[in-house]
Design an enzyme around this catalytic site. Structure first.
Site, PDB file in Angstrom:
ATOM      1  N   TYR A 190       0.850  -1.192   0.000  1.00  0.00           N
ATOM      2  CA  TYR A 190       0.000   0.000   0.000  1.00  0.00           C
ATOM      3  C   TYR A 190       0.884   1.240   0.000  1.00  0.00           C
ATOM      4  O   TYR A 190       1.845   1.322   0.772  1.00  0.00           O
ATOM      5  CB  TYR A 190      -0.892  -0.004   1.247  1.00  0.00           C
ATOM      6  CG  TYR A 190      -1.841   1.177   1.340  1.00  0.00           C
ATOM      7  CD1 TYR A 190      -2.906   1.317   0.446  1.00  0.00           C
ATOM      8  CD2 TYR A 190      -1.678   2.153   2.326  1.00  0.00           C
ATOM      9  CE1 TYR A 190      -3.780   2.387   0.532  1.00  0.00           C
ATOM     10  CE2 TYR A 190      -2.562   3.227   2.426  1.00  0.00           C
ATOM     11  CZ  TYR A 190      -3.609   3.348   1.526  1.00  0.00           C
ATOM     12  OH  TYR A 190      -4.475   4.399   1.617  1.00  0.00           O
ATOM     13  N   ASP A 208       9.203   2.846   0.139  1.00  0.00           N
ATOM     14  CA  ASP A 208       8.129   3.493   0.882  1.00  0.00           C
ATOM     15  C   ASP A 208       8.333   3.131   2.347  1.00  0.00           C
ATOM     16  O   ASP A 208       7.982   2.040   2.800  1.00  0.00           O
ATOM     17  CB  ASP A 208       6.769   3.009   0.366  1.00  0.00           C
ATOM     18  CG  ASP A 208       5.607   3.583   1.177  1.00  0.00           C
ATOM     19  OD1 ASP A 208       5.862   4.221   2.219  1.00  0.00           O
ATOM     20  OD2 ASP A 208       4.445   3.373   0.772  1.00  0.00           O
ATOM     21  N   LYS A 255       3.623   8.712   9.129  1.00  0.00           N
ATOM     22  CA  LYS A 255       3.469   8.064  10.445  1.00  0.00           C
ATOM     23  C   LYS A 255       4.463   8.588  11.510  1.00  0.00           C
ATOM     24  O   LYS A 255       4.291   9.706  11.956  1.00  0.00           O
ATOM     25  CB  LYS A 255       3.468   6.550  10.281  1.00  0.00           C
ATOM     26  CG  LYS A 255       2.320   6.159   9.309  1.00  0.00           C
ATOM     27  CD  LYS A 255       1.965   4.710   9.210  1.00  0.00           C
ATOM     28  CE  LYS A 255       0.665   4.564   8.444  1.00  0.00           C
ATOM     29  NZ  LYS A 255       0.723   3.862   7.199  1.00  0.00           N
TER      30      LYS A 255
END
Ligand code: PLP
Length: 429
Positions: free
Chosen positions: A144, A239, A267
């Site tokens: 994702y 990522d 995050k």
């Protein structure tokens, strides 16, 4: 466990918010039941609207690596807010956090801040295309990278040739530029590259996958990708929205000793405020506006409150490097404890763990890619999830998510969790 107030709040939310949530996984669709509405949180615990106390294994999907309402972060935000919350003009703190991030993470010279992981990945791909002059990208099934169009792609009929939209609203035109490959399968990546010679700008991946449960890179996988990228003039994008500042101060690049060309963050880097970032060596980053031709911008990018939270978080992690050892040991303790608890009931399961990322799949096969993750027993996962919730333990409401361990968890919390797993395991099939 009482849910009355959460149920009422969910019903009210559904009237004015699609599905009652602002991000789909929160709605418990994969496990059924009513989402828990949070009132407040401190350290390793969530307190919900019905007054239940829950041990939290999500930690806002990663950012709260030191636990909720961590004082240095909260205080930094409060102090900053008193001075004004947004200017749309440069501020000194942006340079401070940029310099610290560049010092902590290997192979990056410059970093640009955005407002989410989605934006970071979207921008990284644009930059890769602008830098290489090529249009196609390779992503891996099950990884994702946020919800921008280029990533909402599933394997099409000719998987080696191009992908298909996996959400209405994503055009065929966009989908044809995203090629799908199988995680941990270098031969497949090689095949995709050779079918699209000289057209691929970048390969983007989660160096440790966390969005199909936790799936570690197989031995040699990251090295192999690096080599394929070098041989084919393709940029390698890590990522690190999940893994950045979590698996090590320098993220997965540091942990595995692999050099990525572009790295994305989210995050942890925002300490719980909306922050994303992307970074690379100077030659690549200088392609960005205003000094280069690749456009990218943001009214609230580098927002002072977000930067204050992120800077306070990174400082904590940078100054107290033994935090990584501490959370890794706690995660290992949890791993061993859950393994023993599930084994004693004869349950079929696979636990994957890297550092402080861990997940349980109810499968007796190794879980190494999207297909093997999807083959696990979801009925058991639902029972496991609701059983643990009933015991006051909150894990991700989907088997396709990793758990994020925070350093505020005590060994007593872990023992409570392991005991709860033992109890819940009796109701698994
Ligand atoms: C969470 C996540 C994103 C998206 O970040 P948002 O802040 O939710 O937009 C991208 N990549 C990975 C690996 C993630 O885990």
């Amino acid at each position: 466990m009482k849910y009355q107030r959460s149920s009422a709040l969910f019903a009210a939310a559904q009237k004015v918010i699609p599905g009652g949530v602002n991000s789909p996984v929160r709605a418990f669709k994969a496990v059924g039941g009513t989402p828990v509405f949070v009132e407040n949180a401190k350290g390793a615990y969530l307190y919900d609207a019905d007054g239940n106390k829950l041990i939290d294994y999500i930690n806002s999907w990663g950012p709260m690596i030191l636990g909720h309402a961590h004082e240095p972060v909260v205080n930094a935000v409060i102090e900053k807010a008193k001075k004004g919350t947004s200017f749309g003009m440069p501020t000194e703190i942006e340079t401070e956090i940029a310099a610290l991030a560049v010092a902590m993470v290997p192979n990056i010279d410059k970093i640009r801040f955005v407002n989410s992981g989605t934006e970071a990945c979207m921008s990284a791909v644009r930059l890769a295309r602008g830098f290489t002059g090529k249009e196609k990208i390779i992503k891996f099934a099950g990884c994702y990278h946020g919800h921008s169009d280029s990533f909402l792609i599933q394997a099409g009929s000719g998987a080696v040739t191009f992908g298909a939209p996996n959400s209405p609203g994503v055009t065929q035109g966009t989908a044809k530029d995203t090629l799908l490959a199988t995680y941990n399968d270098l031969d497949n990546v090689e095949e995709v590259i050779s079918a699209n010679k000289n057209e691929i700008a970048c390969i983007i991946l989660e160096p440790v996958a966390g969005n199909m449960g936790c799936i570690p890179p197989a031995k040699g996988f990251l090295e192999g990708l690096r080599k394929l990228c070098d041989e084919n003039n393709i940029l390698l994008i890590f990522d690190e929205v999940m893994t950045g500042f979590r698996l090590a101060a320098g993220g997965a690049q540091e942990l595995y000793g692999i050099k990525a060309d572009i790295v994305t963050f989210g995050k942890v880097i925002g300490g719980g405020l909306p922050v994303g970032a992307f970074a690379a060596r100077e030659e690549i980053m200088n392609h960005l506006a205003p000094i280069g031709p690749v456009y990218q911008a943001g009214t609230l990018s580098g927002n002072p409150l977000a930067m204050a939270a992120g800077l306070a978080m990174l400082k904590e992690l940078n100054e107290k490097r033994d935090i990584y050892d501490s959370i890794n040991k706690k995660t290992e303790y949890l791993h061993k404890g859950m393994e023993a608890a599930l084994n004693s009931e004869g349950i079929k399961f696979t636990i994957n763990r890297v550092g402080s990322m861990i997940s349980v799949h109810f499968s007796d096969m190794p879980v190494t890619d999207f297909e093997s993750a999807a083959a696990a027993n979801n009925e058991n996962f639902k029972r496991f999830f609701h059983g643990l919730l009933n015991e006051g333990v909150y894990i991700a409401p989907s088997a396709f998510e990793t758990w994020f361990i925070c350093d505020a968890l005590s060994y007593e919390d872990l023992d409570v969790t392991i005991a709860a797993c033992g109890k819940v395991a009796k109701n698994l099939i």
